[in-house]
Write an enzyme that holds these catalytic residues in place. Structure first.
Site, PDB file in Angstrom:
ATOM      1  N   ASP A 101       0.767  -1.230   0.101  1.00 10.23           N
ATOM      2  CA  ASP A 101      -0.075  -0.032  -0.101  1.00 10.23           C
ATOM      3  C   ASP A 101       0.911   1.147   0.055  1.00 10.23           C
ATOM      4  OD1 ASP A 101      -1.717  -2.033   0.404  1.00 10.23           O
ATOM      5  OD2 ASP A 101      -2.894  -0.921   2.147  1.00 10.23           O
TER       6      ASP A 101
HETATM    7  C1  FRU Z   1      -4.839  -3.201   1.710  1.00 15.09           C
HETATM    8  C2  FRU Z   1      -5.068  -3.343   3.215  1.00 15.09           C
HETATM    9  C3  FRU Z   1      -5.454  -1.918   3.995  1.00 15.09           C
HETATM   10  C4  FRU Z   1      -5.166  -1.942   5.261  1.00 15.09           C
HETATM   11  C5  FRU Z   1      -3.479  -2.458   4.961  1.00 15.09           C
HETATM   12  C6  FRU Z   1      -2.837  -3.055   6.138  1.00 15.09           C
HETATM   13  O1  FRU Z   1      -3.799  -3.731   1.356  1.00 15.09           O
HETATM   14  O2  FRU Z   1      -5.516  -4.523   3.820  1.00 15.09           O
HETATM   15  O3  FRU Z   1      -6.910  -1.816   3.746  1.00 15.09           O
HETATM   16  O4  FRU Z   1      -4.932  -0.475   5.863  1.00 15.09           O
HETATM   17  O5  FRU Z   1      -3.572  -3.155   4.039  1.00 15.09           O
HETATM   18  O6  FRU Z   1      -1.410  -3.356   5.785  1.00 15.09           O
END
Ligand code: FRU
Length: 480
Positions: A60
């Protein structure tokens, strides 16, 4: 006269002793970090011109532009190549090509709402302060951290600013990834949420001071949205919603009375690309980044010490038909090192035997290919890359790279393919992207590049292949 065995006055001072112990520990940690970096850099599958953090896990990206610098914060598990105990790591670039890894920005803190992780969010600037909104877990609470320089962050002592208790009861457990922006002297926040994984329902909150937030309503509810990582921004006359679940989706439409009405929607990338989010730079360009995830077995990821790659930056614009156009940013041409192939030709293929051309490509594991086709009448055409991966359009089933995709008759084809060891990013005509992971042994790249067509003709107006520079100082194959 000092006794031979008597410790020096410095060594017996407890403060000095403690300092010495800390220095020793730091040295051991640094040595271990260097060892892991060297180990990871020897992995032939590790990309050379994509950004990756030091060994560990990443997901992310959270892109943010300020004062000539492209920042990307991202989810990071320091030192360990699997998801867990999320931190925010931070990288910066002046040119979207070369990246510098900066100190970790946010750490989970024992006894605080983020004790088990600082999850995805967004950054805004107010006055001379930067504010990072993120999800602290567990449960999923929205938290705030502040900074004067984007490097050192202080958590807001009264965190969370939105408690999980504010989540509407009818939705499932997802309540995260705050995206904050300002409009008409009011601050808005969009939170990833949904009734089910198939139907996203990003929730709209409002605030005047960025500390107290009031829940308004779902911005939109339906299949054009996922329940994770929302991003929402104006583009020309329209608004764009990006959100994720399994894949990142885009929706283009109107934002009226604080409700979003999508007119067109689609998929940002059909492959190993997730959690796409954007920044706006000083040239007024919307630039998208995503997390390229691994597809090899977990044991191999553990052995290699690293997992996850930042996608190449992609420029977003609106097509005349109202859909979203996604292309590699022009800055990436700086990565081209040497022209390996520059050619044009025509091919004719039959039902039972394809017409083809083959090209020897030294270092075919680190290249960019650009191919422009016109006069495409072949029932099937494509390329087989040196590593063995095939990129094929089938005009009968209307499928490109095994995905439904209709290429209008006599449409010119502009294909850009970025091969960086285990990562392949493919861009077709600005309206189709697919990121592929493949992990062939290095020897497999000695196969030639093959361009072919079956049952009809193609005119290759341009075939260019470049070797690509490396942006990392550690390199196994001699690239700079
Ligand atoms: C998406 C996610 C987000 C969360 C993060 C945790 O890949 O699941 O929704 O904030 O990864 O690492």
């Amino acid at each position: 006269m000092a006794h031979k065995n008597k410790p020096s006055p410095k060594a017996v001072n407890p403060a000095n002793q403690q300092e010495k112990i800390l220095e020793d520990i730091l040295e051991v940690v640094l040595q271990e970090a260097r060892r892991r970096l060297l180990e990871a850099s020897r992995d032939p599958q590790r990309p050379r011109y994509h950004f990756l953090p030091p060994p560990g896990w990443m997901n992310d990206p959270i892109p943010y532009f300020y004062d000539g610098n492209y920042h990307v914060f991202f989810q990071y598990h320091p030192g360990l190549p699997f998801w867990g105990n999320m931190h925010w790591d931070h990288a910066v670039s002046k040119d979207l090509v070369y990246w510098e890894n900066l100190p970790i920005a946010l750490f989970p803190e024992r006894g605080k709402p983020d004790s088990e992780g600082c999850w995805t969010g967004s950054i805004i600037k107010r006055g001379n302060l930067f504010l990072a909104f993120y999800t602290g877990v567990y449960p999923q609470n929205q938290c705030l951290a502040l900074s004067k320089d984007l490097i050192r962050w202080k958590k807001y002592p009264q965190n969370p600013v939105i408690s999980y208790l504010q989540k509407p009861a009818e939705l499932n457990e997802t309540f995260r990834d705050p995206h904050v922006w300002q409009m008409d002297n009011q601050w808005y926040m969009l939170l990833g949420a949904g009734k089910s994984y198939l139907e996203g329902s990003p929730l709209l909150f409002a605030s005047t001071d960025l500390l107290k937030w009031e829940y308004l309503h779902p911005l939109y509810q339906g299949p054009a949205a996922g329940d994770e990582c929302p991003d929402f921004f104006p583009l020309g006359e329209k608004w764009v919603l990006l959100s994720s679940r399994k894949l990142t989706k885009w929706a283009v439409g109107n934002f009226k009375n604080l409700f979003f009405e999508p007119e067109t929607f689609g998929i940002v990338d059909y492959g190993s690309f997730y959690a796409g989010k954007t920044l706006l730079d000083n040239k007024n360009r919307r630039i998208l980044f995503g997390w390229i995830h691994e597809e090899r077995p977990v044991e191999e990821q553990l052995r290699s010490g690293w997992s996850g790659v930042l996608s190449l930056p992609r420029l977003i614009s609106l097509s005349p038909d109202g859909s979203l156009k996604i292309e590699p940013v022009p800055e990436l041409t700086q990565l081209r090192r040497e022209t390996l192939i520059k050619d044009y030709f025509e091919l004719k293929g039959f039902t039972d035997s394809s017409g083809f051309r083959e090209f020897e490509i030294p270092g075919g594991n680190q290249i960019e290919i650009e191919i422009i086709l016109s006069k495409v009448s072949a029932r099937e055409w494509g390329l087989i890359l040196p590593g063995g991966e095939s990129i094929i359009y089938d005009n009968e089933s209307k499928r490109f790279m095994n995905e439904n995709y209709r290429l209008p008759n006599n449409q010119r084809v502009n294909l850009r393919i970025f091969v960086d060891n285990s990562v392949i990013e493919v861009f077709l005509n600005g309206d189709f992207c697919k990121t592929v992971r493949h992990y062939p042994p290095l020897e497999a790249y000695s196969q030639p590049l093959r361009v072919f067509c079956r049952d009809g003709k193609i005119r290759v107006e341009k075939l260019n292949v470049w070797s690509m520079k490396s942006i990392h100082s550690h390199s196994i194959n001699g690239a700079e």
